[in-house]
Write a protein that holds these residues in place. Structure first.
Motif, PDB file in Angstrom:
ATOM      1  N   TRP A  25       0.845  -1.192   0.000  1.00  0.00           N
ATOM      2  CA  TRP A  25       0.000   0.000   0.000  1.00  0.00           C
ATOM      3  C   TRP A  25       0.882   1.245   0.000  1.00  0.00           C
ATOM      4  N   ARG A  27       0.545   5.760  -0.175  1.00  0.00           N
ATOM      5  CA  ARG A  27      -0.236   6.997  -0.257  1.00  0.00           C
ATOM      6  C   ARG A  27       0.765   8.130  -0.171  1.00  0.00           C
ATOM      7  N   TYR A  35      -0.200   4.559   7.847  1.00  0.00           N
ATOM      8  CA  TYR A  35      -0.621   3.257   7.328  1.00  0.00           C
ATOM      9  C   TYR A  35      -1.195   2.395   8.456  1.00  0.00           C
ATOM     10  N   ASP A  38      -4.665   3.540   9.465  1.00  0.00           N
ATOM     11  CA  ASP A  38      -5.686   3.266   8.456  1.00  0.00           C
ATOM     12  C   ASP A  38      -5.960   1.774   8.298  1.00  0.00           C
ATOM     13  N   ILE A  39      -4.936   0.949   8.297  1.00  0.00           N
ATOM     14  CA  ILE A  39      -5.176  -0.489   8.129  1.00  0.00           C
ATOM     15  C   ILE A  39      -5.906  -1.047   9.353  1.00  0.00           C
ATOM     16  N   CYS A  42      -9.543   0.074   8.950  1.00  0.00           N
ATOM     17  CA  CYS A  42     -10.229  -0.682   7.899  1.00  0.00           C
ATOM     18  C   CYS A  42     -10.504  -2.119   8.326  1.00  0.00           C
ATOM     19  N   HIS A  63      -9.664  -3.765   1.422  1.00  0.00           N
ATOM     20  CA  HIS A  63      -9.020  -3.087   0.301  1.00  0.00           C
ATOM     21  C   HIS A  63      -9.832  -1.876  -0.150  1.00  0.00           C
ATOM     22  N   MET A  66      -9.283   0.910   2.335  1.00  0.00           N
ATOM     23  CA  MET A  66      -7.962   1.529   2.169  1.00  0.00           C
ATOM     24  C   MET A  66      -7.953   2.451   0.953  1.00  0.00           C
ATOM     25  N   GLU A  67      -8.568   2.013  -0.133  1.00  0.00           N
ATOM     26  CA  GLU A  67      -8.620   2.847  -1.332  1.00  0.00           C
ATOM     27  C   GLU A  67      -9.432   4.112  -1.096  1.00  0.00           C
ATOM     28  N   ARG A  69      -9.572   5.688   1.587  1.00  0.00           N
ATOM     29  CA  ARG A  69      -8.749   6.541   2.444  1.00  0.00           C
ATOM     30  C   ARG A  69      -7.512   7.061   1.696  1.00  0.00           C
ATOM     31  N   TRP A  71      -5.250   5.228  -0.251  1.00  0.00           N
ATOM     32  CA  TRP A  71      -4.151   4.283  -0.465  1.00  0.00           C
ATOM     33  C   TRP A  71      -4.329   3.586  -1.804  1.00  0.00           C
TER      34      TRP A  71
END
Length: 77
Positions: A25, A27, A35, A38-39, A42, A63, A66-67, A69, A71
């Protein structure tokens, strides 16, 4: 004996590479701490089974989260 040891080590290393994803990932401007936040968020938003079982559907939801957000998956070099 050395041959067996070398073959064992080679097989072990080859096996480990099978579990390494071909991507990570990314960003722009994000840190490792970003990271992790966020992970974790999620993963907490999925409805994984109580026993911790991960399904294809829960991975897709992680996934997607994450996208959303910001990433993106980037191939490893």
């Amino acid at each position: 004996m050395k041959t067996i040891a070398l073959m064992t080590i080679s097989l072990a290393m080859a096996g480990c590479s099978l579990f390494q994803p071909a991507w990570h990932w990314s960003r722009p401007g994000a840190s490792e701490a970003d990271y992790e936040v966020d992970i974790r968020f999620c993963k907490s938003q999925t409805d994984q089974a109580i026993d911790g079982t991960v399904t294809n559907a829960s991975v897709r939801r992680i996934h997607g989260c994450m996208e959303r957000r910001g990433w993106r998956k980037v191939e490893n070099e």
